[in-house]
Design a protein around this motif. Structure first.
Motif, PDB file in Angstrom:
ATOM      1  N   ARG A 156      46.518  46.506  43.760  1.00 42.30           N
ATOM      2  CA  ARG A 156      45.743  47.412  44.628  1.00 42.30           C
ATOM      3  C   ARG A 156      46.548  47.699  45.903  1.00 42.30           C
ATOM      4  NH1 ARG A 156      43.192  51.429  45.477  1.00 42.30           N
ATOM      5  NH2 ARG A 156      42.240  51.592  47.502  1.00 42.30           N
ATOM      6  N   ARG A 157      47.036  46.623  46.516  1.00 38.87           N
ATOM      7  CA  ARG A 157      47.721  46.810  47.801  1.00 38.87           C
ATOM      8  C   ARG A 157      49.102  47.467  47.621  1.00 38.87           C
ATOM      9  NH1 ARG A 157      48.216  43.428  53.268  1.00 38.87           N
ATOM     10  NH2 ARG A 157      50.225  44.269  53.898  1.00 38.87           N
ATOM     11  N   THR A 158      49.858  46.984  46.643  1.00 41.29           N
ATOM     12  CA  THR A 158      51.228  47.470  46.489  1.00 41.29           C
ATOM     13  C   THR A 158      51.292  48.869  45.889  1.00 41.29           C
ATOM     14  OG1 THR A 158      51.894  45.189  46.136  1.00 41.29           O
ATOM     15  CG2 THR A 158      53.495  46.868  45.517  1.00 41.29           C
ATOM     16  N   PHE A 159      50.473  49.098  44.867  1.00 40.85           N
ATOM     17  CA  PHE A 159      50.587  50.384  44.137  1.00 40.85           C
ATOM     18  C   PHE A 159      49.389  51.308  44.365  1.00 40.85           C
ATOM     19  CE2 PHE A 159      52.506  47.067  41.253  1.00 40.85           C
ATOM     20  CZ  PHE A 159      53.837  47.389  41.514  1.00 40.85           C
ATOM     21  N   ASP A 160      48.474  50.906  45.247  1.00 39.77           N
ATOM     22  CA  ASP A 160      47.257  51.689  45.450  1.00 39.77           C
ATOM     23  C   ASP A 160      46.478  51.819  44.130  1.00 39.77           C
ATOM     24  OD1 ASP A 160      45.668  52.894  47.256  1.00 39.77           O
ATOM     25  OD2 ASP A 160      46.540  54.901  47.039  1.00 39.77           O
ATOM     26  N   PHE A 161      46.537  50.755  43.342  1.00 42.21           N
ATOM     27  CA  PHE A 161      45.925  50.761  42.008  1.00 42.21           C
ATOM     28  C   PHE A 161      44.396  50.826  42.148  1.00 42.21           C
ATOM     29  CE2 PHE A 161      44.611  48.305  38.123  1.00 42.21           C
ATOM     30  CZ  PHE A 161      45.077  49.221  37.197  1.00 42.21           C
ATOM     31  N   PRO A 162      43.734  51.739  41.401  1.00 37.16           N
ATOM     32  CA  PRO A 162      42.301  51.983  41.617  1.00 37.16           C
ATOM     33  C   PRO A 162      41.394  50.942  40.952  1.00 37.16           C
ATOM     34  CG  PRO A 162      43.145  53.457  39.932  1.00 37.16           C
ATOM     35  CD  PRO A 162      44.317  52.653  40.383  1.00 37.16           C
ATOM     36  N   ALA A 163      41.399  49.751  41.504  1.00 34.18           N
ATOM     37  CA  ALA A 163      40.687  48.654  40.835  1.00 34.18           C
ATOM     38  C   ALA A 163      39.547  48.091  41.663  1.00 34.18           C
ATOM     39  CB  ALA A 163      41.678  47.523  40.548  1.00 34.18           C
ATOM     40  N   THR A 164      38.600  47.469  40.949  1.00 35.46           N
ATOM     41  CA  THR A 164      37.544  46.659  41.565  1.00 35.46           C
ATOM     42  C   THR A 164      37.441  45.359  40.761  1.00 35.46           C
ATOM     43  OG1 THR A 164      36.052  48.049  40.243  1.00 35.46           O
ATOM     44  CG2 THR A 164      36.044  48.411  42.620  1.00 35.46           C
ATOM     45  N   ILE A 165      36.799  44.363  41.379  1.00 33.19           N
ATOM     46  CA  ILE A 165      36.625  43.059  40.713  1.00 33.19           C
ATOM     47  C   ILE A 165      35.176  42.618  40.892  1.00 33.19           C
ATOM     48  CG2 ILE A 165      37.254  40.589  40.812  1.00 33.19           C
ATOM     49  CD1 ILE A 165      39.976  41.358  41.906  1.00 33.19           C
ATOM     50  N   SER A 166      34.585  42.040  39.821  1.00 39.32           N
ATOM     51  CA  SER A 166      33.294  41.378  40.008  1.00 39.32           C
ATOM     52  C   SER A 166      33.440  39.916  39.633  1.00 39.32           C
ATOM     53  CB  SER A 166      32.206  42.043  39.153  1.00 39.32           C
ATOM     54  OG  SER A 166      32.632  42.154  37.805  1.00 39.32           O
ATOM     55  N   ARG A 167      32.806  39.047  40.403  1.00 38.82           N
ATOM     56  CA  ARG A 167      32.844  37.603  40.126  1.00 38.82           C
ATOM     57  C   ARG A 167      31.412  37.134  39.902  1.00 38.82           C
ATOM     58  NH1 ARG A 167      36.996  36.643  45.076  1.00 38.82           N
ATOM     59  NH2 ARG A 167      38.895  37.257  43.968  1.00 38.82           N
ATOM     60  N   CYS A 168      31.111  36.906  38.644  1.00 38.61           N
ATOM     61  CA  CYS A 168      29.725  36.600  38.272  1.00 38.61           C
ATOM     62  C   CYS A 168      29.536  35.119  37.973  1.00 38.61           C
ATOM     63  CB  CYS A 168      29.345  37.439  37.043  1.00 38.61           C
ATOM     64  SG  CYS A 168      27.585  37.398  36.687  1.00 38.61           S
ATOM     65  N   SER A 169      28.296  34.682  38.126  1.00 39.16           N
ATOM     66  CA  SER A 169      27.935  33.306  37.776  1.00 39.16           C
ATOM     67  C   SER A 169      27.663  33.206  36.266  1.00 39.16           C
ATOM     68  CB  SER A 169      26.697  32.900  38.567  1.00 39.16           C
ATOM     69  OG  SER A 169      25.640  33.780  38.237  1.00 39.16           O
ATOM     70  N   ASN A 170      27.154  32.058  35.824  1.00 39.98           N
ATOM     71  CA  ASN A 170      26.931  31.824  34.387  1.00 39.98           C
ATOM     72  C   ASN A 170      25.920  32.794  33.791  1.00 39.98           C
ATOM     73  OD1 ASN A 170      28.003  29.211  35.440  1.00 39.98           O
ATOM     74  ND2 ASN A 170      27.784  28.638  33.297  1.00 39.98           N
ATOM     75  N   ASN A 171      26.316  33.459  32.723  1.00 41.85           N
ATOM     76  CA  ASN A 171      25.428  34.370  31.999  1.00 41.85           C
ATOM     77  C   ASN A 171      24.758  33.632  30.835  1.00 41.85           C
ATOM     78  OD1 ASN A 171      26.810  37.718  32.086  1.00 41.85           O
ATOM     79  ND2 ASN A 171      26.992  36.146  33.619  1.00 41.85           N
ATOM     80  N   TYR A 172      23.590  34.141  30.430  1.00 43.17           N
ATOM     81  CA  TYR A 172      22.962  33.675  29.189  1.00 43.17           C
ATOM     82  C   TYR A 172      22.243  34.857  28.560  1.00 43.17           C
ATOM     83  CZ  TYR A 172      18.545  33.722  31.697  1.00 43.17           C
ATOM     84  OH  TYR A 172      17.447  34.135  32.414  1.00 43.17           O
ATOM     85  N   GLY A 173      22.007  34.775  27.244  1.00 38.83           N
ATOM     86  CA  GLY A 173      21.331  35.875  26.552  1.00 38.83           C
ATOM     87  C   GLY A 173      21.832  35.986  25.114  1.00 38.83           C
ATOM     88  N   PRO A 174      21.538  37.134  24.446  1.00 37.67           N
ATOM     89  CA  PRO A 174      21.931  37.327  23.044  1.00 37.67           C
ATOM     90  C   PRO A 174      23.439  37.324  22.847  1.00 37.67           C
ATOM     91  CG  PRO A 174      20.390  39.037  23.750  1.00 37.67           C
ATOM     92  CD  PRO A 174      20.750  38.264  24.972  1.00 37.67           C
ATOM     93  N   TYR A 175      23.879  36.918  21.667  1.00 35.05           N
ATOM     94  CA  TYR A 175      25.299  36.935  21.249  1.00 35.05           C
ATOM     95  C   TYR A 175      26.175  35.961  22.046  1.00 35.05           C
ATOM     96  CZ  TYR A 175      23.897  41.342  19.013  1.00 35.05           C
ATOM     97  OH  TYR A 175      23.258  42.306  18.269  1.00 35.05           O
ATOM     98  N   HIS A 176      25.576  34.974  22.695  1.00 35.10           N
ATOM     99  CA  HIS A 176      26.362  33.968  23.435  1.00 35.10           C
ATOM    100  C   HIS A 176      26.970  33.010  22.416  1.00 35.10           C
ATOM    101  CE1 HIS A 176      26.219  31.528  27.489  1.00 35.10           C
ATOM    102  NE2 HIS A 176      27.451  31.826  27.112  1.00 35.10           N
ATOM    103  N   PHE A 177      28.278  32.826  22.463  1.00 35.53           N
ATOM    104  CA  PHE A 177      28.963  32.031  21.432  1.00 35.53           C
ATOM    105  C   PHE A 177      28.466  30.570  21.462  1.00 35.53           C
ATOM    106  CE2 PHE A 177      32.462  29.864  19.326  1.00 35.53           C
ATOM    107  CZ  PHE A 177      32.675  30.705  18.240  1.00 35.53           C
TER     108      PHE A 177
END
Ligand code: NAD
Ligand code: DAU
Length: 341
Positions: free
Chosen positions: A170-191
């Motif tokens: 992002r900083r060096t190349f002005d790359f158009p990115a975002t990040i999400s940092r999520c907690s533990n998920n649960y629900g259908p199709y969980h391995f």
């Protein structure tokens, strides 16, 4: 406006839920899933999506730069959302290398292709584990986006490395990115290797329920659909370079989760078996989601009581899905990890 979204890792737990969420929420969008179908990826999970003409599946490894480039050149996505990863902490303790290959090098390779082709948007699906852990006796502390990176396991170190690369691009190349940092998920199709599905499936089969250490470790559980909603909001917002914490303010100890599942399935707590602790086991995760709430209006919509009910019912109604998994290669993993299959 019609868009094309590439979803990597879309045959896994959260990626597949995201595919279904997007197909329903944006019926005019084209969704292309890229997944190399590791042990954690399952094409039967995408059975319904495959019937939708707006959905396409490509069996590809994100590390295979040339093939990824050729696909991305053809598809010309507006957005790439990267879920593809080795995701299980216990496996990273036994064999860290693949975590570096996929989670770090794979992310870098994807970003290079996106840069080369001028793809307008890249979203990295990260995890709260990059912040390390919090003490159990300080319930006033939470992870914010400013909390320093302090990874504990090879898995979380690989995800933290990928995050640092995304921010550097992002900083060096002005790359158009975002990040999400999520907690533990649960629900259908969980391995089935992960805590909640493992306990549901073992309890249904009257097998021991292996609780690591004293069972007092705390996780902040979020229903998977709420995570999908958060990502959908982030990728449709113009702000670039942002990091968002996503979590449900729903902290529970592992033992309380296991006891709840046992009760809901009308089984005996005698099945609960305390086993050797995970090496480097993080004590507590807890997200402060103020930023995403204030900037994007996100909030966790599903209460844990409803989410766990839906999840248990899903496992009761989709036995074929998990029975196929636990009768295959998974038996070897389970035997190595927990003893008898
Ligand atoms: P998962 O293990 O269920 O699925 C991962 C998917 O990625 C699988 O379909 C697998 O086949 C695919 N994949 C793996 N390596 C690949 C490669 N080299 N090329 C192409 N595909 C590959 O994982 P999940 O729990 O759905 O997690 C998805 C993402 O979300 C990961 O990046 C993880 O770090 C992150 N995350 C997970 C949680 C959680 O609670 N599960 C929470 C926060 C963040
Ligand atoms: O916080 C987000 C992370 O949540 C994601 O980044 C990871 O991809 C995801 O796997 C998950 O990591 P955890 O290590 O928290 O999840 P897991 O389901 O493996 O374990 C949850 C807790 O339960 C943890 O404290 C370890 C414990 N546990 C787990 C298993 C599989 C047990 O006590 N017994 C078990 O058999």
């Amino acid at each position: 406006m019609q868009k094309t979204v590439i979803v990597t890792g879309g045959a896994g737990f959260i990626g597949s839920n995201f595919v279904y969420y997007m197909l329903e929420k944006h019926p005019d969008y084209k969704i292309v899933c890229v997944d190399c179908l590791t042990y954690a990826g399952n094409l039967s999970t995408l059975k319904e999506a495959l019937k939708n003409p707006n959905f396409r599946f490509e069996k590809l490894n994100i590390c295979d730069r040339e093939k990824i480039k050729s696909l991305f050149s053809e598809v010309k996505p507006d957005i790439v959302v990267n879920f593809a990863a080795e995701s299980h902490v216990d496996r990273s303790i036994k064999n860290p290398e693949i975590f570096i290959d996929t989670n770090v090098k794979g992310t870098q390779s994807l970003m290079d292709v996106c840069r080369e082709l001028n793809i307008p948007r890249f979203h990295q699906v990260s995890t709260d584990e990059v912040y390390g852990d919090l003490p159990l006796d300080r319930p006033d502390l939470f992870f914010t986006e400013e909390t320093s990176i302090h990874a504990s396991s090879p898995y979380s170190a690989s995800k933290a490395s990928a995050d640092l690369l995304v921010l550097a691009y992002r900083r060096t190349f002005d790359f158009p990115a975002t990040i999400s940092r999520c907690s533990n998920n649960y629900g259908p199709y969980h391995f089935p290797e992960k805590l909640i599905p493992l306990m549901i499936i073992n309890a249904l089969n009257d097998k021991p329920l292996p609780v690591y250490g004293d069972g007092k470790n705390v996780r902040d559980w979020l229903y998977v659909e709420d995570h999908c909603k958060a990502i959908d909001l982030i990728i449709h917002d113009d702000r670039l370079g942002e990091v968002y914490n996503v979590g449900g303010h729903n902290e529970m100890s592992n033992l309380d989760i296991v006891k709840l599942i046992v009760k809901k399935l009308d089984k005996s707590e005698d099945l609960i078996t305390f086993v050797e602790d995970r090496k480097g086991h993080d004590r507590r995760y807890a997200i402060d989601p103020t930023k995403i709430k204030e900037k994007l209006g996100w909030f966790p919509e599903t209460k844990f009581a409803d989410g766990i009910e839906k999840t248990i019912n899903w496992y009761l109604n989709n036995k074929q899905w998990w029975e196929e998994i636990i009768s295959g290669e998974y038996r070897n993993y389970y035997k190595k990890m927990h003893g008898e299959a």
